[in-house]
Design an enzyme around this catalytic site. Structure first.
Site, short mmCIF file in Angstrom:
data_model
loop_
_atom_site.label_atom_id
_atom_site.label_comp_id
_atom_site.label_asym_id
_atom_site.label_seq_id
_atom_site.Cartn_x
_atom_site.Cartn_y
_atom_site.Cartn_z
N THR A 185 26.87 57.87 -10.69
CA THR A 185 28.15 58.77 -11.30
C THR A 185 29.20 57.70 -11.78
O THR A 185 29.38 57.04 -10.80
CB THR A 185 28.80 60.07 -10.46
OG1 THR A 185 29.19 59.17 -9.32
CG2 THR A 185 27.56 61.19 -9.91
N GLU A 330 24.99 64.87 -12.65
CA GLU A 330 24.29 65.40 -11.34
C GLU A 330 23.44 66.81 -11.93
O GLU A 330 22.67 67.15 -11.30
CB GLU A 330 25.42 66.16 -10.52
CG GLU A 330 26.04 65.15 -9.62
CD GLU A 330 27.33 64.40 -10.13
OE1 GLU A 330 27.40 64.58 -11.48
OE2 GLU A 330 28.18 64.05 -9.21
N LYS A 439 49.92 72.23 -10.24
CA LYS A 439 50.44 73.28 -9.64
C LYS A 439 51.82 73.30 -9.68
O LYS A 439 52.55 72.56 -9.14
CB LYS A 439 49.97 73.20 -8.08
CG LYS A 439 48.45 73.17 -7.83
CD LYS A 439 47.75 72.60 -6.69
CE LYS A 439 46.43 72.66 -6.81
NZ LYS A 439 46.00 71.28 -6.89
N TRP A 444 49.12 77.85 -11.48
CA TRP A 444 48.42 76.70 -12.01
C TRP A 444 48.54 76.69 -13.30
O TRP A 444 48.64 77.60 -14.41
CB TRP A 444 46.99 77.02 -11.88
CG TRP A 444 46.37 76.90 -10.44
CD1 TRP A 444 47.01 76.58 -9.45
CD2 TRP A 444 44.90 77.05 -9.88
NE1 TRP A 444 46.37 76.39 -8.18
CE2 TRP A 444 45.22 76.81 -8.52
CE3 TRP A 444 43.79 77.21 -10.57
CZ2 TRP A 444 43.78 76.83 -7.73
CZ3 TRP A 444 42.59 77.09 -9.75
CH2 TRP A 444 42.64 77.07 -8.45
P1 AMP Z 1 29.94 62.63 -15.84
O1 AMP Z 1 29.01 62.80 -14.68
O2 AMP Z 1 30.56 61.19 -16.08
O3 AMP Z 1 29.32 63.18 -17.31
O4 AMP Z 1 30.95 63.76 -15.73
C1 AMP Z 1 30.98 64.91 -15.60
C2 AMP Z 1 32.38 65.86 -15.69
O5 AMP Z 1 32.80 65.74 -17.00
C3 AMP Z 1 32.35 67.26 -15.51
O6 AMP Z 1 32.24 67.43 -14.08
C4 AMP Z 1 33.66 67.66 -16.13
O7 AMP Z 1 34.49 67.39 -15.20
C5 AMP Z 1 33.59 66.90 -17.27
N1 AMP Z 1 32.96 67.45 -18.52
C6 AMP Z 1 31.89 67.31 -19.17
N2 AMP Z 1 31.68 68.31 -20.32
C7 AMP Z 1 32.59 68.91 -20.19
C8 AMP Z 1 33.22 69.75 -21.22
N3 AMP Z 1 32.60 70.39 -22.39
N4 AMP Z 1 34.59 70.18 -21.16
C9 AMP Z 1 35.33 69.92 -20.09
N5 AMP Z 1 35.05 68.94 -18.96
C10 AMP Z 1 33.76 68.13 -19.18
#
Ligand code: AMP
Length: 545
Positions: A185, A330, A439, A444
C-alpha cells in the site's frame, strides 16, 4: 450432497493459455513516444514461456518473489502473466516510493529477481545496494551494461536472456488460493503494508472487471492503461484483458498530458483508467490544444474522489463518459463502480454519477459508527466503511513481525478508513478519509465536498482542503488553490462562489494560493505534506473575516 461439477483451478496459467490462444490476435500497443510498438497476445504467450524458462534458469523456484521496476508496457505484462503462472510471486515495485520505503518493501518481500526498464536503471541503481535478497537484475528495453551491479548481483539483458529459451513451458498446476502477486500500500503513515493476491482472487476480480456493470471490458475494447502497473495491479485491467481479449494500450513512460493526448489520437482507445489528477492535467492541456478523444467510450476514474466539474467538462466538451469507481490496494482494487439505475431523469442520473458507485456481488459492506454500532443504509447515516469478500485482503503480509496494521481488521471485515454513506440500493458516497475529515465545533466538514465545490470555479485548476487548528472551533478548513495558468482570482471571489454550494458555517475563511498540490507516489493529493507545510509556516494563508 456434492455437486456434479468438475473442479478446475482459477489460475493465472489458465488466463495466459486462454488469452494467448483464443485471443491470439489481440494487441499490446506499447507507446514509444512517436508510435505504438505492437506485440500480439500470442507473442506475449510465447514470451511468457521464455521468461518463465529464463527465471527457472536463474534459480527461481517455488513461491519466490520476482519484482518489477517498470512502466506499463508489453514486457511488464509478460511478467504479470509468466511469474504467477510458473508458481512464483510477482511483486510490483512502485518506482515513485521514497528510497527508504522501496528498500523496506524489497527486503520485506524478499525479492529474488528484479526486472527493470532501461530508462529506470539509474533510479534502481541508487537503491540496489540496499536490497538484501536480490540476486539477479534483468534489464528490459535498454542497455544492461549501463547497470553497475553491487557484488553478488548478476545483471542480464532481457532480450538476450529470452532469446536463448524455449517457447514452451510446462505451466504447473497451482492451487488457486496460492499467492500470485503482491503490492504494497502507498499508505501515508508507518511502513507500507503488503497485500498478497491469490490466483483465485485475481480471477474473480477479473470477471467483475469484465462484467457489464463492472468496467464492461470486452474483445471489442482497446484499453488504455494509464494507472500504473504498480498501483493496485493497474486496477485489474491487464488480467481482465487476457480474460476478455481486449487489446491493451500501454503508455510506458509517456504520462504527461501532451503525449497522452497524442497517444489517444494515434491509437484510438475505447476505454481508459486513471486517477483524477491525470485527467485534470489532460483537461488543462486540451484547453489550449483541442484534440479528438471520440474513440473513448468511457473512462474509469478512481483512487481519489472525481470532481463532478471534471465529469461535466469531459462529457460536454469532449463527449467522454466518466465512470466513477472506488477501491483500494487491499480490495484488488474494485470496491464499487458507478452505473446509475435505468429510468431516471438526467438530473437524477447525474446525482448518481457523482457517487463512488455500487457494490458488486463480490463485495459485502457495512457502515460502522463512532461507537462501533452498525448504521443503516439510508443514504444519510455517515460511518466508516468496512468491506469483505473473495478479492478483499483479510490481513497484511507478515504483519506478525511488527503488529502494525492489525487494527485495520475487525472480525473478518477490512476497515477501510473511508467515511461515507450507503443508499438502500448499495451506492456508496464517500465524504472523506477518516483522517482528513475536518472537525469544526463538533460538526464534520467533508474536505472532499469543499474541494469539489472549489474546483468547479473556472479559475481553479486544483484545490486541496485540510483542517487546521482553530482556537474557537478546534479545526477549520484551509483551502489551498492552484489557479489555471494566466488566470487571476481572489479568495473573496472564490468564497462567494461557494455560498450557494455549501452550508454557511462550512464556508472556509482560510485560503492559500500554491503553485502545485503535492502528490503521492500514485498521483493523489498528499495532504500529509500540506499539513506539514502549514505547520512549518510555509503556506501563505489569507484569513477572511
Ligand atoms: P490506494 O490503495 O493507494 O489505491 O488507496 C486507496 C484509497 O484511495 C481509498 O481508501 C480511498 O481513501 C481513496 N479512494 C479510492 N477511490 C476513491 C474515490 N473514488 N473517491 C474517493 N476516494 C477514493
Amino acid at each position: 450432497m456434492l455437486s456434479t461439477m468438475q473442479d478446475g483451478q482459477l489460475s493465472i496459467a489458465t488466463l495466459l493459455r486462454h488469452g494467448s490462444a483464443v485471443h491470439a490476435g489481440s494487441e499490446v500497443v506499447t507507446w514509444t513516444g512517436t508510435e505504438g510498438r505492437i506485440t500480439t497476445f500470442a507473442q506475449v504467450g510465447t514470451q511468457s514461456a521464455q521468461l518463465a524458462n529464463a527465471l527457472r534458469g536463474l534459480g527461481v523456484t517455488g513461491d519466490q518473489r520476482v519484482a518489477t521496476f517498470m512502466w506499463n508496457n508489453a514486457e511488464h505484462l509478460t511478467a504479470y502473466l509468466a511469474v504467477p503462472a510458473m508458481g512464483a510471486v510477482l511483486h510490483t515495485l512502485n518506482i515513485r516510493l521514497f528510497p527508504e520505503q522501496l528498500t523496506y518493501i524489497a527486503n520485506h518481500a524478499e525479492d529474488h529477481v528484479v526486472i527493470v526498464d532501461g530508462t529506470l536503471v539509474p533510479l534502481l541503481a541508487q537503491h540496489l545496494p540496499t536490497f538484501k535478497t536480490v540476486k539477479h537484475v534483468i534489464v528490459a528495453n535498454g542497455d544492461a551494461a549501463a547497470l553497475q551491479a553491487p557484488e553478488g548481483v548478476q545483471v542480464h539483458a532481457y532480450a538476450d536472456l529470452l532469446a536463448a529459451q524455449s517457447t514452451e513451458f510446462d505451466w504447473p498446476e497451482i492451487d488457486e488460493r496460492a499467492a500470485a502477486a503482491m503490492c504494497y500500500t502507498s499508505g501515508t503513515t508507518g511502513n507500507p503494508k503488503g497485500v498478497v493476491y491469490s490466483h483465485r482472487s485475481i480471477w474473480l476480480h477479473s470477471m467483475q472487471i469484465c462484467m457489464a456493470d463492472g468496467m464492461g471490458l470486452s474483445s471489442a475494447d482497446r484499453s488504455l492503461v494509464i494507472v500504473p502497473q504498480f498501483h493496485a495491479m493497474s486496477w485489474g485491467l491487464p488480467y481482465a484483458a487476457f480474460m476478455s481479449g481486449a487489446s491493451l494500450i500501454m503508455p510506458d513512460r509517456f504520462l504527461q498530458p501532451e503525449p497522452l493526448v497524442k497517444l489517444i489520437e494515434a491509437t484510438r482507445p475505447t476505454q481508459s483508467a486513471a486517477v483524477p489528477t491525470i485527467w485534470q492535467g489532460v483537461l488543462a492541456h486540451l484547453d489550449a490544444h483541442p484534440a479528438d478523444l471520440s474513440s473513448l467510450r468511457e473512462v474509469v476514474v478512481g483512487g481519489s474522489a472525481c470532481p463532478p466539474s471534471m465529469m461535466h467538462t469531459f462529457a460536454e466538451k469532449y463527449g467522454v463518459h466518466i465512470v466513477h469507481a472506488w477501491g483500494m490496494t487491499e480490495t484488488s482494487p474494485l470496491g464499487t463502480l458507478c452505473r446509475p439505475p435505468a429510468g431516471l431523469s438526467e438530473k437524477q442520473t447525474w446525482a448518481y454519477r457523482y457517487t463512488q458507485g455500487r457494490l458488486p456481488a463480490g463485495v459485502s459492506a457495512r457502515l460502522v459508527g463512532d461507537g462501533g454500532e452498525e448504521l443503516p443504509w439510508d443514504g444519510e447515516s455517515v460511518g466508516e466503511l468496512e468491506v469483505r469478500g473473495p478479492w478483499i485482503t483479510g490481513s497484511y503480509y507478515r504483519l506478525d513481525e511488527d503488529g502494525e496494521g492489525t487494527e485495520k481488521f475487525d472480525g473478518g471485515w477490512l476497515r477501510t478508513g473511508d467515511v461515507g454513506t450507503l443508499t438502500p440500493d448499495g451506492f456508496l458516497t464517500l465524504t472523506d478519509r477518516s483522517k482528513d475529515i475536518i472537525k469544526s465545533g463538533g460538526e464534520w466538514i467533508s474536505s472532499v465536498e469543499l474541494e469539489n465545490a472549489v474546483m468547479a470555479h473556472p479559475a481553479v485548476a486544483e484545490a486541496a482542503v485540510i483542517g487546521i487548528p482553530d482556537p474557537k472551533w478546534d479545526e477549520r478548513p484551509l483551502v489551498t488553490v492552484v489557479l489555471r495558468e494566466g488566470v487571476e482570482a481572489q479568495p473573496e471571489e472564490l468564497r462567494g462562489f461557494l455560498t450557494d454550494k455549501v452550508a454557511k458555517w462550512q464556508l472556509p475563511e482560510n485560503w492559500a494560493f500554491i503553485a502545485e498540490v503535492p502528490k503521492t507516489s500514485v498521483g493523489k493529493f498528499d495532504k500529509k505534506v500540506l499539513r506539514a507545510q502549514h505547520a512549518e509556516g510555509k503556506l501563505d494563508v489569507r484569513h477572511l473575516d
